[in-house]
Enzyme design. Structure first.
Site, short mmCIF file in Angstrom:
data_model
loop_
_atom_site.label_atom_id
_atom_site.label_comp_id
_atom_site.label_asym_id
_atom_site.label_seq_id
_atom_site.Cartn_x
_atom_site.Cartn_y
_atom_site.Cartn_z
CB SER A 255 -0.89 0.01 1.25
OG SER A 255 -1.56 1.24 1.42
CE1 TYR B 68 -4.53 -1.94 5.18
CE2 TYR B 68 -3.39 0.12 4.72
CZ TYR B 68 -4.06 -1.00 4.29
OH TYR B 68 -4.23 -1.20 2.93
CE LYS C 29 -2.14 -3.91 3.33
NZ LYS C 29 -2.41 -5.06 2.44
#
Length: 292
Positions: A183, A198, A202
């Protein structure tokens, strides 16, 4: 003797780099057209597994891979959409398309599903990991259970799937392709939403991709990642996200979010013959947002 004392007596394993003369690859006969042709350059063949395969980005990438010649498609999804599977089967009747409910963070579940894929199709040539979860919460308030779940699905789940797939690819002796979905959050901190777990999960995938690319090239397995920016999907809809969407688009040179189809092209390239010398790369697909 203590564990610390034993450190000086340990021996570490060494990775083996690829030998060009023995590097496993799919034979040219696996493709209908020569590599240096418009039909052959981005040709896809064999069998692919897509995790999170009935989500919007997974679905768009499934269609693209099938359009470019994929023979067999297995979709792993925790809650698969029967409608989307039916759509694919109707549009591509010449291809075999199956779906399995799979928890990517459960090693036994993944192993069974990969074994079932081999039983049905006889081979595995590509794995694309789209399964993932996000949680926006201030780091001071985040329950540790939530942190662990995000990392378990996004990072550990991707490794579990990659390891299971790679073991089959090594046994086949014909190489393969593995793609992680990282991402833009792996490259910079998102604004305005707080999402430390998150982002960390990633960022870890970026290094995992590089590590596996180094280790598995000797088996003909190319490992890469894609880093999508904000996508115009159901996950980013709703009036409650309007202020955030305005911020995301306002900080992007192209002034908008991306479409799932705009991710699919990079997936096709990495899985196809065009990607045969791409290894350890991360492709950012964000309209230029990362430049700021």
């Amino acid at each position: 003797m203590s564990d610390r004392d034993n450190l000086s007596k340990r021996a570490i394993p060494h990775m083996t780099l690829s030998n060009p003369t023995t590097h496993p690859v799919l034979p040219s006969s696996a493709y209908a057209a020569p590599f240096d042709s418009s039909a052959g350059r981005f040709a896809v063949t064999g069998t692919a597994i897509l995790t999170g395969g009935t989500g919007e980005i997974g679905f768009a990438s499934s269609r693209a891979l099938l359009q470019h010649g994929l023979h067999n498609l297995m979709l792993f999804d925790l809650a698969p959409s029967a409608d989307k599977v039916d759509q694919l089967r109707q549009e591509f009747p010449q291809s075999k398309i199956e779906v399995l409910p799979v928890n990517v963070s459960d090693e036994e579940d993944v192993t069974r599903a990969v074994d079932r894929t081999i039983e049905l199709f006889g081979e595995l040539n590509a794995l694309v990991c789209f399964a993932g979860i996000v949680g926006c919460v201030h780091a001071l308030d985040m329950p540790i259970a939530q942190w662990r779940k995000v990392v378990d699905v996004n990072t550990t789940g991707s490794f579990i799937c990659a390891q299971a797939a790679a073991r089959k690819m090594v046994a086949q002796g014909s190489g393969g392709r593995i793609i992680f979905t990282a991402s833009i959050s792996a490259h910079r901190v998102n604004y305005p939403q707080p999402q430390a777990a998150y982002n960390a999960s990633k960022a870890a995938l970026i290094n995992l991709k590089s590590s596996l690319a180094a280790e598995w090239a000797t088996y003909g397995i190319m490992v890469n990642s894609i880093s999508p920016g904000y996508m115009d999907t159901v996950l980013n809809e709703g009036e409650g996200l309007k202020e955030a969407r305005d911020s995301w688009c306002g900080r992007n040179p192209m002034g908008r979010m991306g479409l799932p189809e705009e991710v699919a092209g990079s997936v096709v390239m990495l899985v196809s013959r065009a990607g045969k010398y791409i290894n350890g790369a991360d492709i950012v697909i964000d309209g230029g947002g990362i430049v700021f």
